[in-house]
Design a protein around this motif. Structure first.
Motif, mmCIF file in Angstrom:
data_model
loop_
_atom_site.group_PDB
_atom_site.id
_atom_site.type_symbol
_atom_site.label_atom_id
_atom_site.label_comp_id
_atom_site.label_asym_id
_atom_site.label_seq_id
_atom_site.Cartn_x
_atom_site.Cartn_y
_atom_site.Cartn_z
ATOM 1 N N ARG A 107 -18.030 -7.097 -2.973
ATOM 2 C CA ARG A 107 -16.617 -6.731 -3.200
ATOM 3 C C ARG A 107 -15.683 -8.065 -3.289
ATOM 4 N NH1 ARG A 107 -12.698 -4.430 1.335
ATOM 5 N NH2 ARG A 107 -12.658 -6.061 2.590
ATOM 6 N N LYS A 108 -15.652 -8.950 -4.237
ATOM 7 C CA LYS A 108 -15.530 -10.291 -4.108
ATOM 8 C C LYS A 108 -14.449 -10.641 -5.396
ATOM 9 C CE LYS A 108 -18.712 -12.504 -1.244
ATOM 10 N NZ LYS A 108 -19.638 -13.917 -1.042
ATOM 11 N N PRO A 109 -13.390 -9.859 -5.721
ATOM 12 C CA PRO A 109 -12.903 -8.976 -4.702
ATOM 13 C C PRO A 109 -13.394 -7.453 -5.268
ATOM 14 C CG PRO A 109 -10.977 -9.444 -6.125
ATOM 15 C CD PRO A 109 -12.212 -10.209 -6.509
ATOM 16 N N SER A 110 -13.124 -6.409 -4.649
ATOM 17 C CA SER A 110 -13.228 -5.171 -5.032
ATOM 18 C C SER A 110 -11.788 -4.504 -5.562
ATOM 19 C CB SER A 110 -13.888 -4.197 -4.154
ATOM 20 O OG SER A 110 -13.305 -4.257 -2.912
ATOM 21 N N ALA A 111 -11.798 -3.470 -6.181
ATOM 22 C CA ALA A 111 -10.486 -3.003 -6.704
ATOM 23 C C ALA A 111 -9.510 -2.802 -5.575
ATOM 24 C CB ALA A 111 -10.717 -2.042 -7.698
ATOM 25 N N ASP A 112 -9.960 -2.173 -4.330
ATOM 26 C CA ASP A 112 -9.091 -1.962 -3.425
ATOM 27 C C ASP A 112 -8.207 -2.945 -2.942
ATOM 28 O OD1 ASP A 112 -12.072 -2.057 -2.392
ATOM 29 O OD2 ASP A 112 -10.903 -2.450 -0.567
ATOM 30 N N LEU A 113 -8.827 -4.238 -2.818
ATOM 31 C CA LEU A 113 -8.050 -5.272 -2.384
ATOM 32 C C LEU A 113 -7.044 -5.741 -3.267
ATOM 33 C CD1 LEU A 113 -10.945 -7.462 -1.061
ATOM 34 C CD2 LEU A 113 -9.562 -6.002 0.258
ATOM 35 N N LEU A 114 -6.772 -5.163 -4.485
ATOM 36 C CA LEU A 114 -5.780 -5.419 -5.414
ATOM 37 C C LEU A 114 -4.659 -4.717 -5.608
ATOM 38 C CD1 LEU A 114 -7.835 -6.751 -8.461
ATOM 39 C CD2 LEU A 114 -7.224 -7.971 -6.594
ATOM 40 N N LEU A 115 -4.619 -3.707 -4.594
ATOM 41 C CA LEU A 115 -3.448 -2.832 -4.636
ATOM 42 C C LEU A 115 -2.184 -3.648 -3.860
ATOM 43 C CD1 LEU A 115 -2.245 0.017 -4.680
ATOM 44 C CD2 LEU A 115 -2.643 0.370 -2.392
ATOM 45 N N SER A 116 -1.132 -3.982 -4.617
ATOM 46 C CA SER A 116 -0.108 -4.816 -4.053
ATOM 47 C C SER A 116 1.159 -3.922 -3.573
ATOM 48 C CB SER A 116 0.401 -5.563 -5.419
ATOM 49 O OG SER A 116 1.076 -4.514 -6.127
ATOM 50 N N GLU A 117 1.757 -4.632 -2.724
ATOM 51 C CA GLU A 117 3.077 -4.033 -2.137
ATOM 52 C C GLU A 117 4.099 -3.482 -3.094
ATOM 53 O OE1 GLU A 117 5.664 -6.785 -0.109
ATOM 54 O OE2 GLU A 117 4.629 -8.461 -0.841
ATOM 55 N N ASN A 118 4.081 -3.959 -4.290
ATOM 56 C CA ASN A 118 4.999 -3.383 -5.219
ATOM 57 C C ASN A 118 4.437 -2.087 -5.798
ATOM 58 O OD1 ASN A 118 6.503 -5.588 -5.406
ATOM 59 N ND2 ASN A 118 5.299 -6.606 -6.790
ATOM 60 N N GLU A 119 3.047 -1.830 -5.480
ATOM 61 C CA GLU A 119 2.596 -0.322 -5.909
ATOM 62 C C GLU A 119 2.798 0.940 -4.816
ATOM 63 O OE1 GLU A 119 -1.025 -1.491 -9.137
ATOM 64 O OE2 GLU A 119 -1.071 -2.435 -7.276
ATOM 65 N N ILE A 120 3.364 0.101 -3.667
ATOM 66 C CA ILE A 120 3.505 1.051 -2.291
ATOM 67 C C ILE A 120 5.065 1.685 -2.805
ATOM 68 C CG2 ILE A 120 4.075 1.375 -0.065
ATOM 69 C CD1 ILE A 120 0.998 1.094 -0.966
ATOM 70 N N ASP A 121 5.270 2.816 -2.902
ATOM 71 C CA ASP A 121 6.487 3.576 -3.060
ATOM 72 C C ASP A 121 7.027 3.815 -1.719
ATOM 73 O OD1 ASP A 121 8.850 5.070 -3.624
ATOM 74 O OD2 ASP A 121 7.659 6.647 -4.834
ATOM 75 N N ALA A 122 8.022 3.380 -0.969
ATOM 76 C CA ALA A 122 8.542 3.499 0.071
ATOM 77 C C ALA A 122 9.069 5.212 0.433
ATOM 78 C CB ALA A 122 9.389 2.643 0.675
ATOM 79 N N ALA A 123 9.471 5.493 -0.828
ATOM 80 C CA ALA A 123 10.226 6.908 -0.985
ATOM 81 C C ALA A 123 8.988 7.884 -0.706
ATOM 82 C CB ALA A 123 10.802 7.112 -2.112
ATOM 83 N N LEU A 124 7.691 7.566 -0.596
ATOM 84 C CA LEU A 124 6.673 8.658 -0.447
ATOM 85 C C LEU A 124 6.780 9.403 0.785
ATOM 86 C CD1 LEU A 124 3.423 7.130 -1.716
ATOM 87 C CD2 LEU A 124 4.610 8.894 -2.804
ATOM 88 N N PHE A 125 7.125 8.557 1.936
ATOM 89 C CA PHE A 125 6.989 9.057 3.479
ATOM 90 C C PHE A 125 8.281 9.689 3.585
ATOM 91 C CE2 PHE A 125 4.855 4.836 2.947
ATOM 92 C CZ PHE A 125 3.468 5.297 2.770
ATOM 93 N N GLN A 126 7.941 10.924 4.659
ATOM 94 C CA GLN A 126 9.038 11.757 5.182
ATOM 95 C C GLN A 126 8.720 11.857 6.787
ATOM 96 O OE1 GLN A 126 8.729 15.496 3.124
ATOM 97 N NE2 GLN A 126 8.953 14.253 0.946
ATOM 98 N N THR A 127 9.906 12.142 7.408
ATOM 99 C CA THR A 127 9.698 12.413 8.698
ATOM 100 C C THR A 127 8.478 13.393 9.000
ATOM 101 O OG1 THR A 127 12.059 12.203 9.100
ATOM 102 C CG2 THR A 127 10.931 13.209 10.628
ATOM 103 N N GLY A 128 7.799 13.071 9.833
ATOM 104 C CA GLY A 128 6.511 14.004 10.324
ATOM 105 C C GLY A 128 5.331 13.348 9.712
ATOM 106 N N ASP A 129 5.422 12.648 8.702
ATOM 107 C CA ASP A 129 3.987 12.033 8.344
ATOM 108 C C ASP A 129 3.345 10.974 9.110
ATOM 109 O OD1 ASP A 129 4.628 13.658 5.955
ATOM 110 O OD2 ASP A 129 5.375 11.589 4.718
ATOM 111 N N ILE A 130 2.046 10.876 8.918
ATOM 112 C CA ILE A 130 1.198 9.964 9.548
ATOM 113 C C ILE A 130 0.538 9.055 8.587
ATOM 114 C CG2 ILE A 130 -0.864 9.733 11.014
ATOM 115 C CD1 ILE A 130 -0.273 12.337 12.274
ATOM 116 N N LEU A 131 0.624 7.770 8.770
ATOM 117 C CA LEU A 131 -0.202 6.603 8.142
ATOM 118 C C LEU A 131 -1.065 6.270 8.861
ATOM 119 C CD1 LEU A 131 -0.126 4.744 5.635
ATOM 120 C CD2 LEU A 131 1.037 2.978 6.981
ATOM 121 N N HIS A 132 -2.532 6.294 8.325
ATOM 122 C CA HIS A 132 -3.477 5.849 8.956
ATOM 123 C C HIS A 132 -4.120 4.322 8.336
ATOM 124 C CE1 HIS A 132 -7.462 5.820 11.275
ATOM 125 N NE2 HIS A 132 -8.076 5.693 10.270
#
Length: 325
Positions: A107-132
């Protein structure tokens, strides 16, 4: 129901068909879906809770395969991105006679390493969710910034953050870079799972109890210390609790720690855990939670691979009942 979001690598594990030989001497491999965050999500989904993966896969056959396997395990892949800029990550594994592993990553790099912060939707998360999350995708990359944004977002909703360092030194240019990244992100978690093989490396402290207590920094409220077949210990601000392991015929330890974490997080989702009640929940229900997690991890070692080796809830409960009589 509260949901798990697992962020990080989803990849192909190539498991050797021969045990007891070095990776360079393995002649044939069997592909298996893997990646620690994906394994945790699959375990949570198989036990009956809602689990999602936040990652990026290559627009290739391996990416197609992983999406199918995650879907078959019950994981929601709605938020998985695809790219033509890099291939899906691969990991080649060799197995010793006792089921322990040696890894070689591509992985130099592999696709997972290219996920950017702009592709994280902050509205996804709700009270009671767990992020691992783990440390494998904390190398300097867009994905590292995506982790930072996801952690901030879930905390702003009152959600819980879980961290398993899952040290894989071959992925790092320097061991100290790995250690620094772990120590940067560890205080951002409420719950930390660490293995006996990782403790001294991460903390730099040889005395076991002193090392474990040193992990209580930042937002950390609980530390789970796993000893493989010998079980696990849970530490909170109010004390420590020990739970023995289960006796099984171990064939492959790949994914066992992830199955353990999945078992824990499944129970915490069911009990509506949050930063405000995590310590009290663990103090009250430690025996039930650790026993299920230990059985989950143990059963996973009886088959090859990670996601493909995960047991269902009925099998975990059957092992708990059998070794309780």
């Amino acid at each position: 129901m509260n949901r798990l979001y697992a962020i990080g690598e989803v990849l192909i594990d190539f498991i050797p068909l021969q045990k007891g030989c070095a990776l360079k001497d393995v002649r044939s491999f069997e592909r298996a879906p893997g990646g620690a965050p994906a394994n945790v999500a699959a375990a949570v989904a198989k036990y009956g809770a809602s689990a999602h993966v936040l990652t990026k896969l290559g627009r290739d056959a391996f990416g197609d395969f992983l999406l199918e396997e995650l879907h078959n395990a019950g994981v929601d892949t709605t938020h998985v991105k695809r790219t033509d800029e890099a291939n899906t990550g691969l990991a080649f594994v060799s197995l010793k006679d006792n089921g322990e592993r040696d890894f070689s990553f591509y992985r130099k790099p592999s696709a997972d390493l290219l996920l950017s912060e702009n592709e994280i939707d902050a509205a996804l998360f709700q009270t009671g969710d767990i992020l691992h999350f783990g440390s494998v995708d904390l190398v300097d990359s867009p994905m590292k910034q995506a982790h930072r944004k996801a952690i901030r977002a879930v905390k702003e909703t009152g959600g819980l953050v879980s961290f398993d360092p899952n040290v894989r030194l071959p992925l790092w240019n320097d061991a100290e870079d790995c250690r620094r990244a772990i120590l940067e992100f560890l205080p951002k978690a409420h719950l930390v799972k660490i293995s006996d093989e990782e403790l001294a490396f991460i903390t730099g402290i040889e005395d076991e109890e002193t090392a474990i207590l040193s992990l209580f920094r930042g937002d950390v409220q609980a530390v789970v210390y796993t000893r493989g077949a010998h079980g696990a210990e849970l530490y909170t601000a109010n004390g420590s609790y020990t739970a023995p392991g289960f006796k099984v015929d171990a064939q492959d330890t790949t994914g066992a720690g992830d199955a353990f974490v999945g078992g824990m997080l499944f129970h915490l989702l069911q009990k509506e855990a949050s930063p405000s009640n995590l310590t009290s929940l663990l103090d009250e229900h430690h025996a039930e939670i650790l026993r299920f997690a230990n059985a989950s991890g143990a059963l996973t070692t009886t088959n090859k691979g990670a996601i493909s080796a995960l047991p269902d809830k009925a099998a975990v409960e059957a092992l708990m009942h059998f070794q309780n009589t």
